[in-house]
Scaffold this motif. Structure first.
Motif, PDB file in Angstrom:
ATOM      1  N   LEU A  46      46.562 -95.009  30.912  1.00 13.82           N
ATOM      2  CA  LEU A  46      45.802 -94.996  32.163  1.00 13.82           C
ATOM      3  C   LEU A  46      46.471 -94.158  33.246  1.00 13.82           C
ATOM      4  O   LEU A  46      45.799 -93.671  34.160  1.00 13.82           O
ATOM      5  N   PHE A  47      47.781 -93.944  33.157  1.00 13.22           N
ATOM      6  CA  PHE A  47      48.462 -93.105  34.143  1.00 13.22           C
ATOM      7  C   PHE A  47      48.027 -91.650  33.999  1.00 13.22           C
ATOM      8  O   PHE A  47      47.803 -90.963  34.995  1.00 13.22           O
ATOM      9  N   ALA A  48      47.888 -91.180  32.766  1.00 14.77           N
ATOM     10  CA  ALA A  48      47.408 -89.811  32.544  1.00 14.77           C
ATOM     11  C   ALA A  48      45.972 -89.664  33.035  1.00 14.77           C
ATOM     12  O   ALA A  48      45.612 -88.646  33.628  1.00 14.77           O
ATOM     13  N   LEU A  49      45.165 -90.689  32.811  1.00 16.37           N
ATOM     14  CA  LEU A  49      43.792 -90.678  33.305  1.00 16.37           C
ATOM     15  C   LEU A  49      43.779 -90.635  34.829  1.00 16.37           C
ATOM     16  O   LEU A  49      43.048 -89.846  35.435  1.00 16.37           O
ATOM     17  N   ARG A  50      44.608 -91.464  35.452  1.00 14.72           N
ATOM     18  CA  ARG A  50      44.702 -91.470  36.921  1.00 14.72           C
ATOM     19  C   ARG A  50      45.078 -90.088  37.450  1.00 14.72           C
ATOM     20  O   ARG A  50      44.459 -89.569  38.375  1.00 14.72           O
ATOM     21  N   LEU A  53      42.174 -87.620  37.051  1.00 15.94           N
ATOM     22  CA  LEU A  53      41.147 -87.862  38.073  1.00 15.94           C
ATOM     23  C   LEU A  53      41.586 -87.328  39.433  1.00 15.94           C
ATOM     24  O   LEU A  53      40.822 -86.654  40.125  1.00 15.94           O
ATOM     25  N   GLN A  54      42.828 -87.625  39.801  1.00 10.54           N
ATOM     26  CA  GLN A  54      43.336 -87.181  41.103  1.00 10.54           C
ATOM     27  C   GLN A  54      43.324 -85.664  41.214  1.00 10.54           C
ATOM     28  O   GLN A  54      42.915 -85.104  42.219  1.00 10.54           O
ATOM     29  N   GLU A  55      43.780 -85.001  40.162  1.00 11.58           N
ATOM     30  CA  GLU A  55      43.920 -83.546  40.217  1.00 11.58           C
ATOM     31  C   GLU A  55      42.592 -82.816  40.044  1.00 11.58           C
ATOM     32  O   GLU A  55      42.299 -81.853  40.756  1.00 11.58           O
ATOM     33  N   ASN A  56      41.779 -83.262  39.092  1.00 13.92           N
ATOM     34  CA  ASN A  56      40.614 -82.481  38.707  1.00 13.92           C
ATOM     35  C   ASN A  56      39.272 -82.979  39.242  1.00 13.92           C
ATOM     36  O   ASN A  56      38.286 -82.259  39.165  1.00 13.92           O
ATOM     37  N   LEU A  57      39.236 -84.182  39.765  1.00 15.77           N
ATOM     38  CA  LEU A  57      37.977 -84.668  40.328  1.00 15.77           C
ATOM     39  C   LEU A  57      38.112 -84.966  41.813  1.00 15.77           C
ATOM     40  O   LEU A  57      37.211 -84.696  42.590  1.00 15.77           O
ATOM     41  N   PHE A  58      39.261 -85.491  42.218  1.00 18.94           N
ATOM     42  CA  PHE A  58      39.454 -85.884  43.614  1.00 18.94           C
ATOM     43  C   PHE A  58      40.282 -84.869  44.394  1.00 18.94           C
ATOM     44  O   PHE A  58      40.734 -85.146  45.498  1.00 18.94           O
ATOM     45  N   HIS A  59      40.497 -83.696  43.824  1.00 26.17           N
ATOM     46  CA  HIS A  59      41.147 -82.579  44.511  1.00 26.17           C
ATOM     47  C   HIS A  59      42.470 -82.981  45.160  1.00 26.17           C
ATOM     48  O   HIS A  59      42.681 -82.757  46.353  1.00 26.17           O
ATOM     49  N   GLY A  60      43.324 -83.615  44.362  1.00 27.36           N
ATOM     50  CA  GLY A  60      44.642 -83.985  44.859  1.00 27.36           C
ATOM     51  C   GLY A  60      44.662 -85.264  45.673  1.00 27.36           C
ATOM     52  O   GLY A  60      45.574 -85.500  46.449  1.00 27.36           O
ATOM     53  N   GLY A  61      43.669 -86.107  45.494  1.00 25.79           N
ATOM     54  CA  GLY A  61      43.652 -87.391  46.189  1.00 25.79           C
ATOM     55  C   GLY A  61      42.895 -87.390  47.499  1.00 25.79           C
ATOM     56  O   GLY A  61      43.012 -88.323  48.287  1.00 25.79           O
ATOM     57  N   ARG A 129      38.779 -86.153  27.597  1.00 26.29           N
ATOM     58  CA  ARG A 129      40.202 -85.819  27.424  1.00 26.29           C
ATOM     59  C   ARG A 129      41.078 -87.050  27.205  1.00 26.29           C
ATOM     60  O   ARG A 129      42.273 -86.907  26.899  1.00 26.29           O
ATOM     61  N   HIS A 130      40.526 -88.251  27.389  1.00 25.66           N
ATOM     62  CA  HIS A 130      41.342 -89.466  27.316  1.00 25.66           C
ATOM     63  C   HIS A 130      40.701 -90.458  26.348  1.00 25.66           C
ATOM     64  O   HIS A 130      39.489 -90.558  26.256  1.00 25.66           O
TER      65      HIS A 130
END
Length: 137
Positions: A46-50, A53-61, A129-130
């Motif tokens: 789940l850390f890789a998923l997090r 998500l942060q990098e590729n969907l939420f644009h760095g949080g 990817r996960h």
């Protein structure tokens, strides 16, 4: 006054000691990434998923529209309940199970879910990817 303070101090001290003892006795596992620890090894992925998500969907949080729509998707998925099934004495749903994404062709047609098809499409590559279920995402 002194007796009450001693009693409260004793209770608070005992609670603190028990909490520290429990934390010390809880076995933690170091994930393969070397940076995160968990109680159950299954959670390491789940850390890789997090991070994805942060990098590729939420644009760095950042609190972007994708972040808000993901939260809306999760909320709507969690509160979905079927009154018809409940009236029949059957489990009528409720809880995040990924059903809106799994049955997007039907679920996104409901007025409360209009527009969620876009975030579902944006999340699909991340999910691919996960090795997690839609509900885990």
């Amino acid at each position: 006054m002194t007796r009450t303070f001693r009693y409260l101090f004793t209770v608070a001290s005992t609670a603190a000691i028990l909490t520290a003892a429990h934390a010390a006795l809880t076995r933690r596992i170091l994930c393969i990434d070397g940076a995160n620890t968990v109680i159950s090894a299954e959670c390491c992925q789940l850390f890789a998923l997090r991070d994805d998500l942060q990098e590729n969907l939420f644009h760095g949080g950042l609190c972007t529209s994708e972040a808000r729509e993901s939260l809306r998707l999760t909320f709507n998925d969690a509160i979905a309940i079927s009154p018809a099934l409940e009236a029949q004495g059957q489990f009528g749903g409720g809880g995040v199970d990924g059903s809106i994404a799994i049955f997007a062709d039907i679920e996104t047609g409901y007025h409360t879910n209009v527009g969620l098809d876009e975030i579902i499409q944006l999340q699909k590559p991340i999910l691919a990817r996960h090795n997690v279920s839609v509900a885990d995402l």
